[in-house]
Every structure is written in structure tokens, then in C-alpha cells.
Scaffold this active site. Structure first.
Site, mmCIF file in Angstrom:
data_model
loop_
_atom_site.group_PDB
_atom_site.id
_atom_site.type_symbol
_atom_site.label_atom_id
_atom_site.label_comp_id
_atom_site.label_asym_id
_atom_site.label_seq_id
_atom_site.Cartn_x
_atom_site.Cartn_y
_atom_site.Cartn_z
ATOM 1 N N ARG A 63 -2.983 7.057 0.797
ATOM 2 C CA ARG A 63 -3.452 8.272 1.467
ATOM 3 C C ARG A 63 -2.462 8.945 2.412
ATOM 4 O O ARG A 63 -2.674 10.070 2.817
ATOM 5 C CB ARG A 63 -4.744 7.963 2.232
ATOM 6 N N ARG A 92 -5.854 12.074 -6.440
ATOM 7 C CA ARG A 92 -7.169 11.459 -6.233
ATOM 8 C C ARG A 92 -8.267 12.516 -6.301
ATOM 9 O O ARG A 92 -9.337 12.278 -6.855
ATOM 10 C CB ARG A 92 -7.231 10.718 -4.900
ATOM 11 N N ARG A 132 0.815 -1.216 0.000
ATOM 12 C CA ARG A 132 0.000 0.000 0.000
ATOM 13 C C ARG A 132 0.860 1.283 0.000
ATOM 14 O O ARG A 132 0.495 2.291 0.592
ATOM 15 C CB ARG A 132 -0.953 0.020 1.208
ATOM 16 N N TYR A 158 -15.327 -10.935 -0.604
ATOM 17 C CA TYR A 158 -16.071 -9.702 -0.951
ATOM 18 C C TYR A 158 -17.261 -10.015 -1.848
ATOM 19 O O TYR A 158 -18.324 -9.407 -1.727
ATOM 20 C CB TYR A 158 -15.141 -8.705 -1.653
ATOM 21 N N ASP A 216 -6.689 -1.937 -7.740
ATOM 22 C CA ASP A 216 -7.244 -2.590 -6.567
ATOM 23 C C ASP A 216 -7.580 -4.022 -6.921
ATOM 24 O O ASP A 216 -7.875 -4.316 -8.081
ATOM 25 C CB ASP A 216 -8.496 -1.866 -6.069
#
Ligand code: CP3
Length: 345
Positions: free
Chosen positions: A27, A36, A23, A151, A73
Site C-alpha cells: 500500500r 488493487r 511487504r 489465524y 498472502d
């Protein structure tokens, strides 16, 4: 020109142990937040090859890592199979119509047809090949079939995995059919990432720990190994990294097998145990507890401890899972510098 990261994956001599962070594009970097914001949201960013390539390169320039990981992703796969993916603020990824039956599974796109819809990923890789310095490797990736299936079946992240575990124990055939269909898409997806220019691929099984150790092979590992062996047979020069998170018991019992190059060690597995059980067969990647990044002292302490165990042999530095959004950038830089410092030959 050889790439230090690829050399390390094949246990070749390198001037120091290379380092990257799961990652690493994200952010905690203000520069990522800017791009973004321009893209509008996270999924738009994944769908825009120019912007996705830009944020892929940011951690190389800003943090100094030795490899880039494609910005995308894992959940773009079920999205392109026909499940509608949304990212809802505060809730994370959501599929509004989770998979409940064989009929719904049959209605999803499969195989190469689904993999062909991920053109924006291949375009991003092609752009990156033009933009990355020649000595830096580009890591492509996928989610493991099990992690993707959690998911698809739950419709969102879960703490209990009760919906997919109910399926595991009451209708294992349907779960296996889901895993089979996802595995077949992922093989084409990995192949197309490699053909576009990925130098290395990593398979993330982030939710491996949800499966009891005695069932882990049946419901996850064997599908990951099938994907790895498909890649190694066709593309032996491409290193394959397996990252099953939270599987210390599976490692300890000697259950890890398969043809791949690097085993990603999560932060809950002692590096010494991984070395004892796996170090002669696989290069090991990892495994600092990611929240140590909040403290430079605790970071240095851990990097030195890992170096003492691995001695710069058959090793790649990384975190034992992803970096969190509130880590100060300077601490991430400190981690990377320390890994390169302690392992310098
Ligand atoms: O830098 C990199 O590692 C490359 C990019 C990458 C992302 N997701 C970007 C991302 C990678 C390799 C992933 C994989 C991924 N995605 C996994 C497996 C790896 C892991 O961490 O275990 C999983 C389980 C996912 C699913 C996913 N995507 C979740 C649960 C979330 C929300 C989590 C959160 O922190 O909000 C995402 C979104 C996501 N994927 C973000 C990023 C940078 C945050 C999106 C944003 O707000 O900008």
C-alpha cells in the site's frame, strides 16, 4: 546468468550486498493501490495471476530492490484447506468459523489435494518467470504452521493468543494435529512453487514471539525445520530462508538448528548477537527497524551500523519486519540505494 540474490544466499562473492524489503509490494506504492482498485479487493488481486505478477514487479522497477517476492498472502493456505477467508476493512483477515475440534480439522482438505487448489499462485510464478529480468531472483513463501494455526484457531489477528494458548496447554494433541496437517500441505505447496519457478523460498513465522522460548521448538521451529529439510533434500540448489519474528531469547540460548541457508533476523534482535550465535552457520538477512524508514538520516545511520557489523559477508539487507503503508516511496528508494552504496566492493 547468475542472480546476485541467490549467490548471496549461498555466501558466494557478490558485487554488493543485495537488498529487498518484506511487504515490498503493497500500500505504500500508489501504483499498487491502482492495480488493487482495478482488481476490486486484495483477495481478487491474489487470485488474478496477471495483476499479481504486475504488483510483484513494481518494487523492482520503482524502488530498485534486488529480488522480487511473489505477491500473495500466507492465509490463502487455510482458505484452500476449506476455511473461508475474508478481509474485513479495519479488522484485517477473518475466518468466521475458527477451528475448535478434531472433527472440524478432519473436515479440512489436506496434503497435495489442498496444495493443488493454489493453482493461481503457481500461474503467477510462471508468468513472473517470463517477465522478470534474468538476474533477479523470485522469492516464493509460506507462513509457518504455527503462524497459520494462530489465524485458524483464533479466527483473526490477536494480541493475546489466548484461544490457541489455551489449546497449547490444555489440549496440545489437537494443536499438534493442526500443525501436522498444515505442515503436510505446506511441503507440497513449497514444492509446487519451486516446480513453477520460485528461485528461493522464505518461511514467515510472524507470530513466533507468542510462544515461550522453552516451548518454541516443540510448537513451531521443529515443523519449520521439517519443511526446510524436505526442500533441501529434494532441491539443494534452492535457498531456504527462515524468518521467525521475535526470537532473540531462542537465538541467545543456542537453540537454533536445522538444514537451511538464510536466517532472517527481526528488528528486535541485535545483528551482532545474531552474527555471534548464527553467522558461521547461516547467512543473515536483515534487520533495520522498519519505522526508521520515516527518516532518511535514521535510515542511513542504521544501514551503516549493520554494514559495520556484517562487513558484506554472509549478509542480505532487509527490514526487520514489513514496510508500513505510510512510508514515503522516496525513503524506501533511499534505503535500497544506501544498502547498495555502503556495501559496494
Ligand atoms: O511484498 C510482499 O512481502 C509479498 C506479499 C505478502 C503479503 N502478505 C501481501 C499482503 C506477504 C509475504 C504476506 C505475508 C503475510 N500475510 C504475513 C507474514 C509476513 C508478515 O508481515 O509478518 C502475515 C502475518 C499475513 C497475514 C495478513 N495479510 C495480515 C495480518 C494482513 C492485513 C494487514 C494489514 O496491513 O492490513 C494481510 C493483508 C495483506 N497481505 C496486504 C498485503 C499487501 C494488505 C492488503 C491490502 O490492503 O492491499
Amino acid at each position: 546468468m547468475s542472480k546476485i540474490f541467490v549467490d548471496a544466499c549461498f555466501r558466494k562473492e557478490t558485487p554488493y550486498t543485495p537488498v529487498w524489503m518484506m511487504r515490498q509490494a503493497g500500500r505504500y506504492l500508489p501504483e499498487y493501490m491502482e492495480v488493487r482498485a482495478k482488481a476490486g479487493n486484495f483477495l481478487n488481486l491474489c487470485h488474478n495471476p496477471e495483476m499479481a505478477a504486475e504488483v510483484t514487479i513494481q518494487p523492482l522497477d520503482i524502488v530498485g530492490v534486488d529480488a522480487a517476492i511473489l505477491f500473495s498472502d500466507i492465509l490463502v493456505i487455510p482458505n484452500e484447506m476449506g476455511m473461508h477467508l475474508e478481509f474485513i476493512k479495519g479488522e484485517g483477515p477473518v475466518f468466521k468459523d475458527p477451528l475448535k475440534s478434531q472433527e472440524e480439522l478432519d473436515n479440512l482438505l489436506g496434503g497435495e489435494e489442498a496444495a493443488n487448489k493454489l493453482t493461481y499462485v503457481y500461474e503467477t510464478i510462471k508468468l513472473l518467470k517470463q517477465q522478470l529480468p534474468e538476474d533477479k531472483a523470485l522469492i516464493g513463501f509460506t507462513g509457518a504452521p504455527w503462524t497459520l494455526a494462530t489465524y485458524m484457531i483464533e479466527g483473526q489477528g490477536t494480541k493475546t493468543y489466548n484461544v490457541c494458548k489455551k489449546m497449547m496447554y490444555s489440549n496440545p494433541e489437537l494443536l499438534h494435529n493442526i500443525l501436522r496437517k498444515v505442515t503436510d500441505v505446506v511441503k507440497f505447496y513449497m514444492e509446487k512453487q519451486i516446480q513453477a519457478g520460485a528461485d528461493v523460498v522464505q518461511i514467515f513465522d510472524s507470530w513466533a514471539a507468542a510462544i515461550e522460548p522453552g516451548k518454541y521448538d516443540e510448537f513451531s521451529w521443529k515443523y519449520m525445520v521439517e519443511i526446510a529439510e524436505f526442500i533441501k533434500e529434494k532441491y539443494p540448489h534452492i535457498p531456504v530462508i527462515m524468518f521467525p519474528k521475535g526470537v532473540a531469547a531462542f537465538i541467545e540460548r543456542g537453540l537454533v538448528y536445522g538444514n537451511f541457508d538464510v536466517f532472517g533476523v527481526d528488528w528486535g534482535t541485535p545483528m551482532a548477537l545474531a552474527k555471534e550465535k548464527l553467522g558461521d552457520r547461516y547467512v543473515l538477512q536483515g534487520n533495520m527497524e522498519p519505522t526508521r524508514l520515516y527518516s532518511k538520516e535514521r535510515t542511513t545511520e542504521c544501514v551503516e551500523a549493520i554494514q559495520n557489523i556484517m562487513q558484506g559477508e554472509g549478509h542480505i539487507f532487509n527490514l526487520g519486519h514489513g514496510i508500513l503503508p505510510d512510508v514515503p516511496v522516496e525513503n524506501a528508494i533511499h534505503f535500497v540505494k544506501e544498502c547498495q552504496r555502503v556495501s559496494k566492493k
